[in-house]
Design an enzyme around this catalytic site. Structure first.
Site, PDB file in Angstrom:
ATOM      1  N   LYS A 196      19.151   8.536  68.506  1.00  0.00           N
ATOM      2  CA  LYS A 196      19.940   7.298  68.436  1.00  0.00           C
ATOM      3  C   LYS A 196      21.020   7.396  67.357  1.00  0.00           C
ATOM      4  CE  LYS A 196      16.160   4.276  69.978  1.00  0.00           C
ATOM      5  NZ  LYS A 196      15.330   3.115  69.614  1.00  0.00           N
ATOM      6  N   HIS A 252      -1.340  14.327  96.609  1.00  0.00           N
ATOM      7  CA  HIS A 252      -0.268  14.886  97.436  1.00  0.00           C
ATOM      8  C   HIS A 252       0.970  15.203  96.597  1.00  0.00           C
ATOM      9  CE1 HIS A 252      -2.317  14.048 101.287  1.00  0.00           C
ATOM     10  NE2 HIS A 252      -2.878  13.075 100.592  1.00  0.00           N
ATOM     11  N   GLU A 291      19.466  -1.051  72.753  1.00  0.00           N
ATOM     12  CA  GLU A 291      19.287  -1.253  74.194  1.00  0.00           C
ATOM     13  C   GLU A 291      18.914  -2.696  74.510  1.00  0.00           C
ATOM     14  OE1 GLU A 291      17.662   2.974  73.269  1.00  0.00           O
ATOM     15  OE2 GLU A 291      17.648   0.979  72.348  1.00  0.00           O
ATOM     16  N   LYS A 302      11.248  -6.186  67.688  1.00  0.00           N
ATOM     17  CA  LYS A 302      10.644  -6.419  66.376  1.00  0.00           C
ATOM     18  C   LYS A 302      11.713  -6.623  65.307  1.00  0.00           C
ATOM     19  CE  LYS A 302       6.924  -4.472  63.531  1.00  0.00           C
ATOM     20  NZ  LYS A 302       5.972  -3.338  63.407  1.00  0.00           N
ATOM     21  N   GLU A 335       4.010   9.257  71.357  1.00  0.00           N
ATOM     22  CA  GLU A 335       4.765   8.745  70.210  1.00  0.00           C
ATOM     23  C   GLU A 335       3.899   8.752  68.955  1.00  0.00           C
ATOM     24  OE1 GLU A 335       7.962   5.460  70.373  1.00  0.00           O
ATOM     25  OE2 GLU A 335       6.158   4.400  69.708  1.00  0.00           O
ATOM     26  N   GLY A 365       5.021  -1.318  67.619  1.00  0.00           N
ATOM     27  CA  GLY A 365       5.594  -1.688  68.905  1.00  0.00           C
ATOM     28  C   GLY A 365       4.799  -1.175  70.083  1.00  0.00           C
ATOM     29  N   ARG A 366       4.258   0.051  69.966  1.00  0.00           N
ATOM     30  CA  ARG A 366       3.529   0.629  71.100  1.00  0.00           C
ATOM     31  C   ARG A 366       2.160  -0.013  71.300  1.00  0.00           C
ATOM     32  NH1 ARG A 366       4.743   4.257  67.268  1.00  0.00           N
ATOM     33  NH2 ARG A 366       3.190   5.439  66.088  1.00  0.00           N
TER      34      ARG A 366
END
Length: 634
Positions: A595, A456, A272, A266, A425, A338-339
């Site tokens: 960050k 399991h 990253e 964005k 978030e 963003g999410r």
């Protein structure tokens, strides 16, 4: 272009949910549930009237699905609708059935929760969101990812003074995505060496990674989507982690000549993402520079980037500075978190390149179907609202701070991590939207895995350890036809079928979907074990307390439309919980602090690697670890 922060500012609500009498009443109700053995789920489930009252059904007509009208059916009393519930589906309509009768609630409990919702202005908050008011109070932006799902020509103007312009921008980008994707899928536009683009490498992190990846995995097994993807002729990969191993594993078997890289950020300064985008550029240059017929280095590099890079970003200038051609840059808006961005070009571009735009249009339509249900259905039959209220009840009043999402569909194996991402978030906050400290812990710890693998893994804890409310998700139809392919008409019980009980693999899967919620609810008592002649020394080990709450969501089939429905349901559920708690579910300052600290660490590593500088400015623990890290040599 509307940027989400004009004169639509409103004041954050000042009322705290803990200050209203309904909160106190719900605390008392929760105490009763915890202490009254008569309210054990094994007793509550014996009341058929209660069970039928704790269901909601959403029916989507075929006409709505095809965009011909907006008629759908919602109800909380399925006993009055024998057709939608009990008649074999003719394919003319799809259904979503929510059964929350295995939750620690009665009709009276639900009334208290609806009263709390009313006191906290839930309907008003929902309408403010729907109409594009700036309900992200800290960043003063609207929250309008639902607009990305509106069909062309939808009346948004009646709710927002710039509704036509906003929706026009959305569909202008969708038109560009359709053209861009189809030109490359048909081979009309190729890579710099003339080869067709067959590989899509998506670079992003957070929602721009988790959303597209989860949707991709959900659609891989769908026959229509798989056919559109070319049945193996096309590849899509996702790179998010700054760890170079991620990039290496995802590119080592790809042909750069046939690869298009989609960079999604964005801000176009996510560290990253830029690290991986620069790595991708070097990867392309290394392999393609010698194959280009352009002699000039700068022109050759420009040609490679133009043919093999595109971007989704708010900062078009930054993407152009990276070298990406403006025609290959697709905008995202401030009002898209963003999410929640999978509905934007962040998801629609790469997934349309892989599955086709037609498939992804159905995904948008499914999301829009739930938007209409969420904003228009009465709260008592509103599936996202019901799920949100139950989440508030379990975490805030019953004291269950963890929630499991258990889809009985292998295709949804990435769905729990996506919900974990946007829910935690959004709602992991310590203050109200007005900045006042909360007197309780908001948000839940989300986790999950596809059934029956989870059985399991962590189901042992669910049955005999901690109480973890769970959502079970199942489908009436399998995505795969393999059961039919390995069944012969003369015996009806070969290969893909379980010969012992003569059921298909999908039925066997769904047997667990139906059984596990009851096993969690009923448990097994000591007297049951005595009657079963279980050896005395094992009886306590085999006692299951039961009374573990869960909800079940049963849907017709899992295709692009249903994936859109399911994702929108859980997005809205998260928003509902935030509205009830009175928090701002749309900022994420907690993702930034680490960050910021990491910048100082990077500076230290750079200084130590290049100049031999000693480690300074850190506490003794961090300093010791940094010295050990820097002293290591391969």
């Amino acid at each position: 272009m509307f940027d989400g922060n004009d004169s639509r500012n409103i004041t954050p609500p000042l009322l705290k949910c803990t200050d209203v009498p309904q909160f106190t009443a719900l605390q008392f109700a929760a105490s009763t549930f915890r202490n009254d053995p008569k309210l054990h789920l094994r007793h509550l489930l014996s009341d058929s009237n209660r069970c039928l009252s704790l269901m909601a059904v959403h029916v989507t007509t075929q006409e709505f699905e095809q965009g011909q009208n907006t008629t759908s059916v919602d109800t909380t009393t399925p006993v009055l609708l024998p057709g939608p519930l009990r008649t074999k589906s003719s394919g003319a309509q799809r259904r979503i059935i929510l059964d929350f009768s295995r939750q620690h609630v009665t009709g009276e409990t639900m009334e208290l929760l609806f009263d709390l919702a009313d006191r906290m202005g839930l309907t008003e908050r929902m309408n403010e969101m729907r109409s594009g008011y700036n309900i992200n109070f800290t960043e003063r932006t609207a929250v309008m990812h639902h607009v990305l799902r509106m069909p062309r020509g939808y009346d948004f103007q009646s709710r927002h003074p710039r509704g036509n312009a906003i929706l026009g921008d959305v569909h202008s980008v969708l038109d560009r995505i359709e053209k861009f994707a189809e030109e490359r899928r048909r081979g009309n536009i190729r890579g710099c060496t003339g080869k067709e683009i067959k590989n899509i490498l998506c670079i992003g992190i957070g929602g721009s990674f988790a959303g597209p990846q989860a949707v991709y995995e959900a659609l891989r097994g769908d026959a229509f989507a798989a056919e559109a993807a070319g049945k193996g002729d096309r590849t899509i990969r996702f790179v998010a982690n700054v760890d170079p191993v991620d990039f290496d594993l995802n590119t080592k078997d790809l042909s750069p000549e046939e690869t298009l890289i989609v960079v999604t950020s964005k801000s176009f300064n996510t560290s990253e993402t830029l690290q991986n985008a620069n790595m991708a550029r070097k990867w392309l240059m290394k392999h393609l520079s010698t194959k280009s017929d352009v002699d000039d280095d700068d022109l050759r590099d420009m040609q490679i980037i133009t043919k093999h890079f595109c971007a989704v970003t708010l900062d078009v200038g930054a993407a152009e500075a990276f070298g990406i051609h403006k025609d290959n840059i697709f905008p995202i808006w401030d009002w898209v978190g963003g999410r929640f961005s999978v509905w934007s070009a962040a998801g629609m571009l790469p997934l349309s390149l892989h599955f086709s735009f037609d498939v992804m249009k159905s995904f948008l339509a499914g999301g829009h179907d739930i938007d209409e249900h969420f904003f228009d259905a009465p709260l008592g039959g509103n599936i996202p609202v019901l799920l949100g209220l139950l989440g508030v009840w379990n975490s805030t009043f019953m004291g269950y701070h963890t929630r499991a999402l258990l889809p009985y569909s292998h295709a949804l194996r990435k769905f729990p991590s996506l919900v974990q991402k946007f829910d935690m978030e959004s709602n992991g906050k310590r203050v109200t939207a007005a900045g006042m400290p909360l007197s309780f812990q908001a948000g839940e710890i989300d986790f999950g895995e596809a059934g029956s693998n989870g059985q399991h893994s962590f189901y042992q804890l669910l049955h005999q350890g901690r109480t973890v409310p769970a959502d079970f998700i199942g489908f009436m139809e399998s995505q795969s036809s393999i059961d039919e392919e390995y069944t012969t008409s003369d015996t009806g019980s070969l290969d893909g079928w379980d010969g012992e009980v003569n059921i298909s693999g999908h039925d066997k899967l769904m047997s667990n979907f139906f059984a596990q919620p009851d096993a969690l609810a009923y448990g097994k008592s000591l007297s049951d074990l005595v009657q079963e002649d279980v050896p005395e020394n094992l009886r306590q080990h085999k006692v299951f307390p039961g009374n573990r709450p869960s909800s079940s969501i049963l849907m017709t089939k899992l295709d692009a439309f249903a994936v859109g429905q399911l994702l929108a349901i859980y997005e809205h559920r998260t928003v509902v919980q935030g509205f009830i708690w009175g928090i701002n579910s749309f900022d994420q300052f907690g993702t930034e602090i680490g960050k910021v600290v990491a910048k100082g660490v990077r500076a230290q590593l750079n200084a130590s690697r290049r100049r031999g500088a000693s480690v300074q400015g850190f506490n003794s623990s961090s300093g010791f670890l940094l010295e050990a890290y820097l002293s290591h040599r391969k």
